[in-house]
Structures are given as structure tokens and as C-alpha cells.
Enzyme design. Structure first.
Site, PDB file in Angstrom:
ATOM      1  N   GLY A  91      -8.655  -6.723  -1.046  1.00 33.21           N
ATOM      2  CA  GLY A  91      -8.410  -8.017  -0.410  1.00 33.21           C
ATOM      3  C   GLY A  91      -8.572  -9.183  -1.374  1.00 33.21           C
ATOM      4  O   GLY A  91      -7.734 -10.100  -1.416  1.00 33.21           O
ATOM      5  N   ASN A 115      -6.380   2.572   4.766  1.00 37.07           N
ATOM      6  CA  ASN A 115      -5.986   3.992   4.812  1.00 37.07           C
ATOM      7  C   ASN A 115      -6.635   4.762   5.958  1.00 37.07           C
ATOM      8  O   ASN A 115      -7.693   4.368   6.416  1.00 37.07           O
ATOM      9  CB  ASN A 115      -6.395   4.650   3.486  1.00 37.07           C
ATOM     10  CG  ASN A 115      -5.308   4.500   2.442  1.00 37.07           C
ATOM     11  OD1 ASN A 115      -4.142   4.638   2.740  1.00 37.07           O
ATOM     12  ND2 ASN A 115      -5.714   4.239   1.207  1.00 37.07           N
ATOM     13  N   HIS A 174       2.118   8.092   2.730  1.00 38.79           N
ATOM     14  CA  HIS A 174       1.213   7.734   1.645  1.00 38.79           C
ATOM     15  C   HIS A 174       0.115   8.796   1.632  1.00 38.79           C
ATOM     16  O   HIS A 174      -1.020   8.537   1.988  1.00 38.79           O
ATOM     17  CB  HIS A 174       0.626   6.348   1.910  1.00 38.79           C
ATOM     18  CG  HIS A 174      -0.164   5.799   0.759  1.00 38.79           C
ATOM     19  ND1 HIS A 174       0.303   5.768  -0.532  1.00 38.79           N
ATOM     20  CD2 HIS A 174      -1.394   5.235   0.714  1.00 38.79           C
ATOM     21  CE1 HIS A 174      -0.605   5.210  -1.314  1.00 38.79           C
ATOM     22  NE2 HIS A 174      -1.652   4.890  -0.584  1.00 38.79           N
ATOM     23  N   ARG A 232      -7.285  10.684   2.026  1.00 41.25           N
ATOM     24  CA  ARG A 232      -7.175   9.439   2.798  1.00 41.25           C
ATOM     25  C   ARG A 232      -7.443   9.711   4.273  1.00 41.25           C
ATOM     26  O   ARG A 232      -7.996   8.882   4.981  1.00 41.25           O
ATOM     27  CB  ARG A 232      -5.782   8.830   2.624  1.00 41.25           C
ATOM     28  CG  ARG A 232      -5.494   8.379   1.207  1.00 41.25           C
ATOM     29  CD  ARG A 232      -4.144   7.709   1.089  1.00 41.25           C
ATOM     30  NE  ARG A 232      -3.882   7.272  -0.281  1.00 41.25           N
ATOM     31  CZ  ARG A 232      -3.221   7.988  -1.187  1.00 41.25           C
ATOM     32  NH1 ARG A 232      -2.741   9.181  -0.874  1.00 41.25           N
ATOM     33  NH2 ARG A 232      -3.024   7.504  -2.400  1.00 41.25           N
ATOM     34  N   GLY A 280     -10.625  -8.769   4.960  1.00 43.51           N
ATOM     35  CA  GLY A 280     -11.321  -7.820   4.087  1.00 43.51           C
ATOM     36  C   GLY A 280     -11.327  -8.387   2.677  1.00 43.51           C
ATOM     37  O   GLY A 280     -10.266  -8.543   2.070  1.00 43.51           O
ATOM     38  N   ALA A 281     -12.534  -8.725   2.204  1.00 43.95           N
ATOM     39  CA  ALA A 281     -12.643  -9.356   0.882  1.00 43.95           C
ATOM     40  C   ALA A 281     -13.273  -8.398  -0.117  1.00 43.95           C
ATOM     41  O   ALA A 281     -14.080  -8.789  -0.953  1.00 43.95           O
ATOM     42  CB  ALA A 281     -13.438 -10.656   0.988  1.00 43.95           C
TER      43      ALA A 281
HETATM   44  N1  LIG Z   1      -2.161   1.383   1.054  1.00 39.02           N
HETATM   45  C1  LIG Z   1      -2.521   1.557  -0.191  1.00 39.02           C
HETATM   46  O1  LIG Z   1      -1.684   1.790  -1.046  1.00 39.02           O
HETATM   47  C2  LIG Z   1      -3.956   1.447  -0.575  1.00 39.02           C
HETATM   48  C3  LIG Z   1      -4.336   1.423  -1.930  1.00 39.02           C
HETATM   49  C4  LIG Z   1      -5.672   1.252  -2.254  1.00 39.02           C
HETATM   50  C5  LIG Z   1      -6.614   1.116  -1.242  1.00 39.02           C
HETATM   51  N2  LIG Z   1      -6.221   1.168   0.064  1.00 39.02           N
HETATM   52  C6  LIG Z   1      -7.162   1.031   1.175  1.00 39.02           C
HETATM   53  O2  LIG Z   1      -7.500  -0.344   1.337  1.00 39.02           O
HETATM   54  C7  LIG Z   1      -8.777  -0.433   1.983  1.00 39.02           C
HETATM   55  C8  LIG Z   1      -9.660  -1.435   1.242  1.00 39.02           C
HETATM   56  O3  LIG Z   1      -9.924  -0.967  -0.061  1.00 39.02           O
HETATM   57  P1  LIG Z   1     -10.943  -1.752  -1.006  1.00 39.02           P
HETATM   58  O4  LIG Z   1     -10.869  -1.126  -2.328  1.00 39.02           O
HETATM   59  O5  LIG Z   1     -10.745  -3.220  -0.879  1.00 39.02           O
HETATM   60  O6  LIG Z   1     -12.348  -1.371  -0.307  1.00 39.02           O
HETATM   61  P2  LIG Z   1     -13.706  -2.246  -0.374  1.00 39.02           P
HETATM   62  O7  LIG Z   1     -14.808  -1.374   0.127  1.00 39.02           O
HETATM   63  O8  LIG Z   1     -13.834  -2.876  -1.715  1.00 39.02           O
HETATM   64  O9  LIG Z   1     -13.448  -3.429   0.666  1.00 39.02           O
HETATM   65  C9  LIG Z   1     -13.320  -3.239   2.034  1.00 39.02           C
HETATM   66  C10 LIG Z   1     -13.837  -4.499   2.700  1.00 39.02           C
HETATM   67  O10 LIG Z   1     -13.568  -4.433   4.108  1.00 39.02           O
HETATM   68  C11 LIG Z   1     -14.635  -5.122   4.732  1.00 39.02           C
HETATM   69  N3  LIG Z   1     -14.694  -4.811   6.171  1.00 39.02           N
HETATM   70  C12 LIG Z   1     -15.171  -3.700   6.765  1.00 39.02           C
HETATM   71  N4  LIG Z   1     -15.065  -3.823   8.119  1.00 39.02           N
HETATM   72  C13 LIG Z   1     -14.518  -5.034   8.359  1.00 39.02           C
HETATM   73  C14 LIG Z   1     -14.164  -5.742   9.541  1.00 39.02           C
HETATM   74  N5  LIG Z   1     -14.349  -5.201  10.750  1.00 39.02           N
HETATM   75  N6  LIG Z   1     -13.615  -6.965   9.411  1.00 39.02           N
HETATM   76  C15 LIG Z   1     -13.416  -7.522   8.189  1.00 39.02           C
HETATM   77  N7  LIG Z   1     -13.738  -6.904   7.025  1.00 39.02           N
HETATM   78  C16 LIG Z   1     -14.292  -5.678   7.117  1.00 39.02           C
HETATM   79  C17 LIG Z   1     -15.867  -4.641   3.968  1.00 39.02           C
HETATM   80  O11 LIG Z   1     -16.991  -5.471   4.206  1.00 39.02           O
HETATM   81  C18 LIG Z   1     -15.363  -4.667   2.533  1.00 39.02           C
HETATM   82  O12 LIG Z   1     -15.660  -5.893   1.891  1.00 39.02           O
HETATM   83  C19 LIG Z   1      -9.317   1.001   2.042  1.00 39.02           C
HETATM   84  O13 LIG Z   1      -9.097   1.565   3.311  1.00 39.02           O
HETATM   85  C20 LIG Z   1      -8.494   1.717   0.982  1.00 39.02           C
HETATM   86  O14 LIG Z   1      -8.413   3.103   1.223  1.00 39.02           O
HETATM   87  C21 LIG Z   1      -4.915   1.317   0.393  1.00 39.02           C
END
Ligand SMILES: NC(=O)c1ccc[n+]([C@@H]2O[C@H](COP(=O)([O-])OP(=O)(O)OC[C@H]3O[C@@H](n4cnc5c(N)ncnc54)[C@H](O)[C@@H]3O)[C@@H](O)[C@H]2O)c1
Length: 322
Positions: free
Chosen positions: A16, A129, A184, A97, A11-12
Site C-alpha cells: 500500500g 491475496n 494468480h 496464496r 492498507g499502508a
Molecule cells: N496481487 C498481487 O499481485 C500481490 C502481490 C504482492 C502482494 N499481494 C498481497 O497484498 C497484500 C498486502 O501485502 P503487503 O506486502 O503490503 O503486506 P503488509 O503486511 O506489509 O501490509 C498489510 C497491511 O494491511 C493492514 N491491514 C490489515 N487489516 C486491515 C484492515 N482491516 N483495514 C486496513 N488495513 C488493514 C495491516 O495493518 C498492514 O499494514 C497481501 O495480501 C499480499 O499477499 C498481492
């Protein structure tokens, strides 16, 4: 400088790519791999990060690769020591979430199956999440030992708590120690009894420095820390602090450091809680979670932790079918 190991970030997006950058700038890995299903995005970001190396002075190589939904291109993660799973949608303002569970479960399952196939010895750090449920799902879908699958939440929630306390008291963040456990989400358990502040070289309990009302307000702000950022950004969620947290966990694993930090880990009897992924303090090493470290809690805090465990247990049972 000795570099070793390979870490893959799936996930970029914001989370990521920022994590990959932090990991590369540590300059401790041989290689950081960044993947996404959006064609060209991971390759472009990797090229950009590599071009920053002469300026920032690090040698870790960043490799970007587009993967397909059926697993095309996943060979690039072969031999990874650590995989950080960030694929999945972030929240929009007003969403919880938990609203992401169905969409992200499909993504996390697909990613986890490919990780199991191509990086069968990796330690998996989940951030997608809803975190506690996606961590449980990643373990199910990889069938990795439970100590090798953990989630990132506690480091972030604790950092948010610490930052709020430091701002409130006008002291450096380094002077403040806080702790959050539990889920969380709504059943996050900030632990005021474990919070201290260094004043004039002496550690003092937070409860001696702030009123119960003020502490409760900081606890509430911590619980809503993610939503506060989401509401300001309007599109997307927090990523600088979250990425810092996941990167520190990966660092502890690759260095086999035994660092003790709050993470989402499999709990087996600690605190009288059994068989659930939950936010606890754990010692990390090359094998992932070495052990869950129990800490003394007040009766109220322990009751809240047990309540959190039951709430996430119910949801984690649901993810088996997603
Ligand atoms: N655990 C935590 O503390 C915490 C904190 C912040 C965000 N998050 C979670 O992290 C996740 C990512 O957040 P973000 O801000 O980077 O979102 P984002 O939308 O910027 O990036 C998500 C990326 O995942 C990619 N993706 C989707 N399906 C995919 C697949 N099958 N294989 C590979 N890549 C795929 C998308 O193309 C996108 O580039 C979200 O679920 C967010 O809720 C968790």
C-alpha cells in the site's frame, strides 16, 4: 499541470505505501489517501511522502488516516474515484496464496463494506491475496457493478515473465512482449504464443529465439515468481513490481485512457468461459473495465485458461461464506 481525482489506498503496509508513493509521484491526482488500522502508520507515511514533494517536484497531496475495524475514520475516503485494496496478510516462505484465504477474506469483506458505504462510486482495484478470490469477494461485499471491481495480478505476472525473458536473452525489457492469463496462482497461464522479442528492429516470436525447454523454464519461473521473492525476503512478499502494476491500472482509470492490460476481470462468455473473475486482457477506463479483449490462443493455452477458470470458479464460490 492538470491534476484531478482522488485515489484511496487501503492498507499502508509494503504494498500500500509503495503504491501510494508511486501514485503521488505521477502528480496526476489531487489527492492520494492512505489508511491502515495501525494507529499513526498511515499518517506518518503520508507526512514523510509529503515532505518528499519539494525534492521530487510533485504537488499531489497525500493524506494518511487510521481507521477502526468497525469503520471508524472511513469518511476520509469519501469522494474517491478509485480505491486500491491492499489490506491483508502477505505470504511467509512455504505458504501458498490460498493459505491466506480465511484471514484475508475477513479483512477484505470488512474493508469492502466500508468502501461501499463511503465511496459508492469508486472503481475498486483489489490486490489482497488470494487475488482472484478476494476480487470476487470485494465485488460481492460492495455489490458494485462487476466492471467497477477488478484485480491486479496479470500486469505483475507478465512483467515478471518479460523481465526473465530479457535477462535470459540479454536484451532490454522494452524489446520484449509477453503475456500471462489465468489465475494468480498455480493455474497461471503464461502464453508463449503471444511472446515476441524485437531484434534489429524486427519482432520475432520467442519460439524462434529459445528452445521449448528454455521457454518452459521461464514459464515455470514466472509461475513461481512471487514465491521466489518471498523465499529471499523471508518476511513479507514482493511490493515494488506489484505496486507499479496497481498504480498503472489506477492511472489508466483516472485518465480514462483505454489502456489495454492483463488484469483480473469478470468474464462473461469470452473464450467460452462464463461468470468468473479471471486473469484476462482488458481495456480500462473511467468505468473500470470497459471490455475484455480476447486474443488468439493455441489449443493448449485455451485449455489451460479453461482449467484455470474452473479452479478459481470453485474457490470463488467458497468465498461467499467467508
Ligand atoms: N496481487 C498481487 O499481485 C500481490 C502481490 C504482492 C502482494 N499481494 C498481497 O497484498 C497484500 C498486502 O501485502 P503487503 O506486502 O503490503 O503486506 P503488509 O503486511 O506489509 O501490509 C498489510 C497491511 O494491511 C493492514 N491491514 C490489515 N487489516 C486491515 C484492515 N482491516 N483495514 C486496513 N488495513 C488493514 C495491516 O495493518 C498492514 O499494514 C497481501 O495480501 C499480499 O499477499 C498481492
Amino acid at each position: 499541470m492538470a491534476r484531478n481525482g482522488k485515489v484511496a489506498v487501503i492498507g499502508a503496509g509494503f504494498y500500500g505505501s509503495t503504491t501510494a508513493q508511486r501514485l503521488a509521484e505521477y502528480d496526476i491526482f489531487d489527492e492520494v489517501v492512505l489508511t491502515d488500522i495501525i494507529e499513526g502508520r498511515p499518517e506518518g507515511l503520508a507526512l514523510d511522502m509529503n515532505q518528499s514533494r519539494p525534492i521530487e517536484g510533485f504537488e499531489t497531496k497525500v493524506t494518511g488516516a487510521t481507521t477502526g475495524r468497525s469503520g471508524e475514520g472511513y469518511e476520509v475516503i469519501a469522494g474517491s474515484d478509485i480505491v486500491i485494496m491492499t489490506a491483508g496478510l502477505p505470504r511467509k516462505p512455504g505458504m501458498s496464496r490460498m493459505d491466506l484465504i480465511e484471514t484475508n477474506a475477513k479483512i477484505v469483506r470488512q474493508v469492502a463494506e466500508n468502501v461501499a458505504k463511503h465511496a459508492p462510486n469508486a472503481v475498486v482495484i483489489v490486490v489482497s491475496n488470494p487475488l482472484d478470490e478476494m476480487t470476487a469477494l470485494a465485488q460481492l461485499a460492495t455489490a458494485f457493478p462487476k466492471n467497477r471491481v477488478l484485480g491486479q495480478a496479470g500486469m505483475l505476472d507478465t512483467a515478471r515473465f518479460t523481465n526473465s525473458v530479457a535477462e535470459k536473452l540479454g536484451v532490454p525489457v522494452a524489446a520484449v512482449t509477453t503475456l500471462t492469463l489465468g489465475s494468480h496462482g498455480d493455474t497461471m497461464v503464461p502464453v508463449p504464443s503471444k511472446c515476441t522479442v524485437e531484434v534489429d528492429g524486427k519482432r520475432q516470436p520467442l519460439t524462434d529465439l529459445l528452445s521449448a525447454e528454455d521457454i518452459e523454464a521461464l514459464v515455470e519461473r514466472t509461475r513461481n515468481g512471487g514465491a521466489e521473492v518471498v523465499a529471499l525476503l523471508k518476511t513479507g512478499s514482493a511490493f515494488y513490481a506489484p505496486a507499479a502494476a496497481a498504480a498503472r491500472m489506477a492511472k489508466a482509470v483516472i485518465e480514462d485512457s483505454g489502456a489495454v492490460m492483463p488484469v483480473c476481470a469478470w468474464v462473461e462468455g469470452e473464450y467460452g468461459i462464463d461468470g468468473v473473475y479471471l486473469g484476462v486482457v482488458a481495456e480500462l477506463g473511467r468505468e473500470g473495465v470497459r471490455k475484455v479483449v480476447e486474443t488468439d490462443l493455441t489449443d493448449t493455452e485455451l485449455a489451460a485458461l479453461k482449467e484455470a477458470a474452473e479452479a478459481v470458479r470453485a474457490k470463488q464460490a467458497d468465498v461467499q461464506n467467508l
